[in-house]
Design a protein around this motif. Sequence first.
Motif, PDB file in Angstrom:
ATOM      1  N   ASN A  61       0.672  -0.368   5.745  1.00  0.00           N
ATOM      2  CA  ASN A  61      -0.671  -0.214   5.167  1.00  0.00           C
ATOM      3  C   ASN A  61      -1.755  -0.380   6.232  1.00  0.00           C
ATOM      4  N   CYS A  72      -2.177   2.907   1.641  1.00  0.00           N
ATOM      5  CA  CYS A  72      -0.930   2.167   1.414  1.00  0.00           C
ATOM      6  C   CYS A  72       0.148   2.606   2.396  1.00  0.00           C
ATOM      7  N   PRO A 109       5.271   0.010  -6.249  1.00  0.00           N
ATOM      8  CA  PRO A 109       4.220   0.863  -5.674  1.00  0.00           C
ATOM      9  C   PRO A 109       3.044   1.059  -6.625  1.00  0.00           C
ATOM     10  N   CYS A 110       1.866   1.236  -6.058  1.00  0.00           N
ATOM     11  CA  CYS A 110       0.666   1.447  -6.888  1.00  0.00           C
ATOM     12  C   CYS A 110       0.711   2.831  -7.545  1.00  0.00           C
TER      13      CYS A 110
END
Length: 158
Positions: A61, A72, A109-110
């Motif tokens: 990141n 990210c 994960p986002c």
Amino acid sequence: MVKTLQIGYEEYSTWEELDKEDFQLIQEAKRIRETAYAKYSDFRVGAALLLDNGKIIVGNNQENAAYPSGLCAERTAIFYAIANYPDAQIVKMAVVAGKDENTDNPVAPCGACRQVLLEYETRQKKPFEFLFTGMKGRVIKFHQTAQLLPFCFDGSQL
Ligand code: THU
């Protein structure tokens, strides 16, 4: 009518339970996490991708004083991989994240990264595996990124 969705994934309680290839990829993600530029959150993330040409691509990141300008680890790694090896297929990706060495909770994960992972899985017309973990302990392994983003928006809807 109420419908139920089932999501299949694997869970391991330690890194040592993984096969050699997965373990190696996690080690690469851990290594590259060290050099993350996480000046603002101090939350470092490392990602490693295995391509079908045998190459391992890593990323971490990258933060910025203008917070949304950062990126990210997952997207840093996958954009590099696709830019440099546009004809290669992604076999799997592993992510290691956490504030310190004691983090043993897998870091998922986002949403934005899930959308990006799905884009390239769709593009290559073949699922790729996605593993995530903290700094030790539990590992979650998905066999395809589509499972991480049910009811997704994709190019077929444009
Ligand atoms: N971050 C990642 O690199 N990957 C994720 O999946 C979650 C969050 C980064 C972004 C930011 O630099 C820091 O972690 C805190 O959100």
